[in-house]
Design an enzyme around this catalytic site. Structure first.
Site, PDB file in Angstrom:
ATOM      1  N   LEU A 227       0.853  -1.173  -0.198  1.00 41.15           N
ATOM      2  CA  LEU A 227       0.028   0.209   0.146  1.00 41.15           C
ATOM      3  C   LEU A 227       0.717   1.351   0.018  1.00 41.15           C
ATOM      4  O   LEU A 227       0.187   2.336   0.344  1.00 41.15           O
ATOM      5  CB  LEU A 227      -1.128  -0.063   1.274  1.00 41.15           C
ATOM      6  CG  LEU A 227      -2.049  -1.213   1.168  1.00 41.15           C
ATOM      7  CD1 LEU A 227      -2.765  -1.185   2.491  1.00 41.15           C
ATOM      8  CD2 LEU A 227      -2.679  -1.111  -0.104  1.00 41.15           C
ATOM      9  N   CYS A 228       1.973   1.100  -0.308  1.00 46.76           N
ATOM     10  CA  CYS A 228       3.010   2.310  -0.400  1.00 46.76           C
ATOM     11  C   CYS A 228       2.975   3.055  -1.572  1.00 46.76           C
ATOM     12  O   CYS A 228       2.653   2.366  -2.706  1.00 46.76           O
ATOM     13  CB  CYS A 228       4.426   1.953  -0.043  1.00 46.76           C
ATOM     14  SG  CYS A 228       4.853   1.350   1.494  1.00 46.76           S
ATOM     15  N   HIS A 229       2.668   4.502  -1.638  1.00 46.47           N
ATOM     16  CA  HIS A 229       2.749   5.104  -2.785  1.00 46.47           C
ATOM     17  C   HIS A 229       4.210   5.194  -3.568  1.00 46.47           C
ATOM     18  O   HIS A 229       5.158   5.499  -2.903  1.00 46.47           O
ATOM     19  CB  HIS A 229       2.425   6.736  -2.522  1.00 46.47           C
ATOM     20  CG  HIS A 229       1.001   6.585  -2.085  1.00 46.47           C
ATOM     21  ND1 HIS A 229       0.668   6.467  -0.741  1.00 46.47           N
ATOM     22  CD2 HIS A 229      -0.182   6.962  -2.673  1.00 46.47           C
ATOM     23  CE1 HIS A 229      -0.567   6.622  -0.495  1.00 46.47           C
ATOM     24  NE2 HIS A 229      -1.176   6.909  -1.573  1.00 46.47           N
TER      25      HIS A 229
ATOM     26  N   MET B 230       8.813   4.268   5.527  1.00 38.68           N
ATOM     27  CA  MET B 230       8.823   3.123   4.847  1.00 38.68           C
ATOM     28  C   MET B 230       9.896   2.796   3.853  1.00 38.68           C
ATOM     29  O   MET B 230      10.786   1.689   4.004  1.00 38.68           O
ATOM     30  CB  MET B 230       7.531   2.482   4.174  1.00 38.68           C
ATOM     31  CG  MET B 230       6.205   2.620   5.051  1.00 38.68           C
ATOM     32  SD  MET B 230       6.616   1.316   6.633  1.00 38.68           S
ATOM     33  CE  MET B 230       7.086  -0.016   5.908  1.00 38.68           C
ATOM     34  N   GLU B 231      10.338   3.824   3.202  1.00 35.20           N
ATOM     35  CA  GLU B 231      11.328   3.840   2.238  1.00 35.20           C
ATOM     36  C   GLU B 231      12.834   3.499   3.226  1.00 35.20           C
ATOM     37  O   GLU B 231      13.758   2.991   2.608  1.00 35.20           O
ATOM     38  CB  GLU B 231      11.426   5.180   1.467  1.00 35.20           C
ATOM     39  CG  GLU B 231      10.521   4.973   0.399  1.00 35.20           C
ATOM     40  CD  GLU B 231       8.967   5.257   0.743  1.00 35.20           C
ATOM     41  OE1 GLU B 231       8.154   5.042  -0.195  1.00 35.20           O
ATOM     42  OE2 GLU B 231       8.956   5.548   1.998  1.00 35.20           O
TER      43      GLU B 231
ATOM     44  N   ASP C 296      24.070 -11.707   3.563  1.00 39.36           N
ATOM     45  CA  ASP C 296      24.439 -12.440   2.431  1.00 39.36           C
ATOM     46  C   ASP C 296      25.704 -12.487   1.979  1.00 39.36           C
ATOM     47  O   ASP C 296      26.315 -13.631   1.758  1.00 39.36           O
ATOM     48  CB  ASP C 296      23.546 -11.909   1.125  1.00 39.36           C
ATOM     49  CG  ASP C 296      23.691 -12.656  -0.008  1.00 39.36           C
ATOM     50  OD1 ASP C 296      23.611 -14.183   0.000  1.00 39.36           O
ATOM     51  OD2 ASP C 296      23.963 -12.245  -1.016  1.00 39.36           O
TER      52      ASP C 296
END
Length: 180
Positions: free
Chosen positions: A94-96, A132-133, A147
């Site tokens: 739901l992120c723009h 969120m970014e 990793d």
């Protein structure tokens, strides 16, 4: 007739307001929805997030010395974090999509952990924030360190991914409590 009913049903859904729970991504019926930001004014926004990769002292020393078998661990992690921030809208449903103006990923060796402290700063002038970014950048940078160094140590841990600070927007500034 069925098409008219479906169109009326769709129009009815589109006009629903967010649930009174305060969760902006949940509508009155409890369904996930993308927040409508079209009426919001663009503001300058910034978010700073952090996370830690905990490892043995021996692994930390090898990564710092550049002796990991896969190459430049920290360079790859920085680049992965930057790329992740730019693709957050494709990862979090739901992120723009945002016209990000800055992503900076910093990785600091922390001998007291031992491990690395990863921080990401993301900026935008837009209608929604970049928390969120920043969190995605940190998460992917930490995963990339894992990793790149897992051939040395598989028992590394990723911990403490959190928002440290944000500015801009209707909710105003936020700063995490020190040590929290």
């Amino acid at each position: 007739m069925a098409k008219a009913k479906a169109a009326a049903k769709t129009k009815k859904k589109a006009g629903k307001r967010p649930a009174p729970s305060g969760l902006s991504h949940i509508d009155q019926s409890g369904r996930a929805n993308m927040v409508d930001v079209s009426a919001k004014a663009p503001t300058e926004r910034m978010a700073l997030a952090e996370g830690k990769v905990i490892m043995t002292k021996a692994t930390l020393d090898k990564v710092i010395a550049g002796n990991a078998m896969k190459g430049d661990v920290l360079g790859a992690a920085r680049l992965a974090g930057i790329m992740a921030a730019k693709h957050t809208h494709g990862l979090i449903p739901l992120c723009h999509p945002l016209p990000i103006t800055k992503v900076e990923v910093d990785i600091f060796p922390e001998h007291s952990l031992p491990g690395f402290l990863v921080q990401a700063t993301v900026k935008v002038t837009g209608k929604t924030g970049v928390e969120m970014e920043a969190l995605t950048a940190v998460s992917i940078a930490c995963l990339t360190i894992y990793d790149m160094a897992k051939a040395i140590e598989k028992s590394m841990r990723i911990e403490g991914i959190r928002l440290l600070e944000k500015t801009g927007g209707k909710s105003g500034p936020y700063k995490a409590e020190a040590g929290a």
